[in-house]
Motif scaffolding. Structure first.
Motif, mmCIF file in Angstrom:
data_model
loop_
_atom_site.group_PDB
_atom_site.id
_atom_site.type_symbol
_atom_site.label_atom_id
_atom_site.label_comp_id
_atom_site.label_asym_id
_atom_site.label_seq_id
_atom_site.Cartn_x
_atom_site.Cartn_y
_atom_site.Cartn_z
ATOM 1 N N ARG A 159 3.896 1.559 -1.057
ATOM 2 C CA ARG A 159 4.571 1.669 -2.351
ATOM 3 C C ARG A 159 3.643 2.284 -3.397
ATOM 4 O O ARG A 159 4.031 3.166 -4.164
ATOM 5 C CB ARG A 159 5.014 0.275 -2.786
ATOM 6 C CG ARG A 159 5.806 0.301 -4.029
ATOM 7 C CD ARG A 159 6.487 -1.004 -4.278
ATOM 8 N NE ARG A 159 7.036 -0.986 -5.628
ATOM 9 C CZ ARG A 159 7.886 -1.875 -6.085
ATOM 10 N NH1 ARG A 159 8.278 -2.850 -5.307
ATOM 11 N NH2 ARG A 159 8.329 -1.790 -7.310
ATOM 12 N N LYS A 160 2.378 1.819 -3.388
ATOM 13 C CA LYS A 160 1.413 2.354 -4.349
ATOM 14 C C LYS A 160 1.149 3.835 -4.094
ATOM 15 O O LYS A 160 1.101 4.638 -5.030
ATOM 16 C CB LYS A 160 0.106 1.558 -4.238
ATOM 17 C CG LYS A 160 -1.012 2.065 -5.115
ATOM 18 C CD LYS A 160 -0.712 1.849 -6.570
ATOM 19 C CE LYS A 160 -1.811 2.386 -7.445
ATOM 20 N NZ LYS A 160 -1.526 2.161 -8.861
ATOM 21 N N ILE A 161 1.005 4.195 -2.812
ATOM 22 C CA ILE A 161 0.684 5.591 -2.502
ATOM 23 C C ILE A 161 1.831 6.500 -2.919
ATOM 24 O O ILE A 161 1.616 7.567 -3.506
ATOM 25 C CB ILE A 161 0.361 5.750 -0.994
ATOM 26 C CG1 ILE A 161 -0.991 5.092 -0.699
ATOM 27 C CG2 ILE A 161 0.303 7.216 -0.600
ATOM 28 C CD1 ILE A 161 -1.340 5.038 0.754
ATOM 29 N N THR B 203 0.834 -1.201 0.000
ATOM 30 C CA THR B 203 0.000 0.000 0.000
ATOM 31 C C THR B 203 0.869 1.252 0.000
ATOM 32 O O THR B 203 0.622 2.195 -0.756
ATOM 33 C CB THR B 203 -0.920 -0.001 1.229
ATOM 34 O OG1 THR B 203 -1.566 -1.259 1.312
ATOM 35 C CG2 THR B 203 -1.946 1.090 1.140
#
Lengths: 255, 115, 85
Positions: free
Chosen positions: C72-74, C70
């Motif tokens: 990393r995605k943000i 999460t």
């Protein structure tokens, strides 16, 4: 609400909770005491059902209906996550070619430990009724093992090894298996989730009646659920990029 | 001393709540919630512990007369752990959606009743 | 045995405080895995091997992994937005 107001409210609330807990604490029986009425009843029941692992007996026999509920919670959360992290129409999927920087030793360790972990998971599920472990633990271990491929930098291999459509089916099959055992209990013994199979002998692999069957069903469902959950997040973090609509909007603004 | 384990469990629950209230990042808040929930594992197992008791699994060393710890609270804790993972995954997925739509994960920058 | 439990419990309490008071979420994800491992030891000391196994798989691997992904995605989303500006 300003941070200061929030802090004050937090402190007031915490003070109240701490006072209540501190009053309640001395009413509890002391740590490590010898009186455990539920323990005695649960152990007796586990013994009579020939289930060596009393925890498995509680989870899959004495209160198996609760476990069915818990199972449903997990599957509902998988559905929720799948709905929330699915690829939006404006998002693009990027194929990952580069392998990233992974040490050769890490890659080897991942390759060696992958089959070991999956085997260990299967073993923990199978022996759930007689040794520590069971469907939840074994399923989670096996699902974690498959993701060692990601640590080893082989996301593309992981994608191939993990046909998500299949796991969606096995997840549902696990739940259906649990339900089938429950309904068969109703038909054969007159109550839902009745332990209708022969109980066999304590500590034998085929003992404890329906407990190993339920363990297996839960193991399949949990392994599939966790793989699907992590797949959703992996897909978001590694493969899905950009908002096409944003860039289009930018282009229009620029022209 | 005989209440120390309970106190630890409760303190972890409260620490998690403090973390959520102070949080400036929704991911941080979700992690604090899972810490808060882990306090209940400690509390449950502490309630079922029996000094000198062994794991409640019949075998060569454990017979009907052996002193064991409470299997009921262990089964409850097991359920607790799985439910915690389910809740955490759902909340993280919601946080991802907020990050995509609102371009921030700071709760102070998100007004309530925003889509 | 009781002494072992008390020491392990104290470590868990310290671990929980460290996770909660760490601002950086990336560091928090790593600490969460370490904290999960400390809990495993407490569960083993409290004679709960079933719970320890479950915590080992879920608490030290699955949940921290989801948190890391999460984060990393943000951060990728933030980078995307900055690039476009």
């Amino acid at each position: 609400m300003t941070p200061r107001v929030r802090l004050v409210m937090l402190l007031v609330g915490l003070a109240g909770v701490v006072v209540m807990l501190a009053t309640a604490l001395p009413e509890l029986p002391g740590f490590g005491g010898h009186t455990h009425p539920y323990r005695d009843r649960a152990m007796t029941a586990a013994y009579h059902q020939s289930t060596a692992n009393a925890v498995a007996s509680v989870n899959f026999d004495q209160r198996a209906f609760d476990t069915f509920g818990e199972e449903t919670i997990l599957i509902a959360s998988v559905m929720g996550v799948a709905a929330l992290v699915r690829r939006l129409p404006e998002e693009q999927r990027r194929e990952r070619r580069q392998r990233g920087h992974v040490l050769e030793s890490t890659r080897w360790a991942a390759t060696v430990f992958l089959p070991l972990t999956v085997l260990l998971g299967a073993d923990v599920v199978t022996h759930g009724a007689i040794t520590p472990g069971g469907g939840f633990q074994g399923g989670a271990i096996a699902a974690t093992g498959i993701h060692l491929l990601y640590l080893g930098g082989r996301y593309r291999l992981l994608e191939r090894l993990r046909p998500l459509a299949l796991f969606e089916v096995t997840e549902a099959a696990g739940l259906a298996g649990f339900l089938a055992v429950a309904v068969t209990g109703l038909a054969v013994a007159g109550s839902v989730l009745a332990n209708f199979l022969p109980r066999g002998q304590l500590t034998q692999l085929l003992s404890a009646g329906t407990v190993p069957a339920l363990n297996f069903a839960v193991g399949v469902a949990v392994a599939s659920s966790i793989i699907l959950l992590i797949a959703g997040f992996l897909e978001q973090a590694l493969a899905i990029t950009g908002h096409r609509s944003d860039s289009q909007a930018d282009d229009e603004a620029a022209s | 001393m005989s209440y120390y384990p309970y106190a630890v469990g409760l303190a972890i629950v409260l620490l998690g709540i403090i973390g959520i209230a102070r949080s400036r990042d929704l991911v941080h808040a979700v992690v604090c919630l899972s810490i808060s929930q882990s306090g209940t594992y400690v509390l449950l197992l502490a309630v079922g512990f029996d000094r000198g008791g062994v794991a409640p699994i019949f075998g060569s060393t454990v017979s009907r007369s052996t002193r064991v710890v409470d299997p009921v609270v262990q089964a409850l804790t097991l359920t607790d752990i799985v439910v915690s993972a389910a809740v955490t995954s759902m909340l993280l997925a919601v946080v991802l959606q907020i990050a995509k739509r609102r371009d921030t994960v700071d709760p102070d920058q998100l007004r309530s009743l925003e889509g | 045995m009781t002494v072992v439990i008390m020491v392990a419990l104290t470590l868990v309490l310290i671990g929980a405080a460290l996770v909660v008071f760490t601002r950086s979420t990336a560091r928090q994800a790593v600490l969460l895995a370490v904290y999960g491992l400390l809990l495993v030891f407490v569960f083993l000391a409290m004679q709960a091997p079933d719970v320890a196994l479950s915590q080992l798989a879920v608490g030290t691997a699955v949940v921290p992994l989801m948190v890391m992904l999460t984060i990393r995605k943000i951060s990728a989303l933030h980078r995307d937005r900055k690039d476009r500006r």
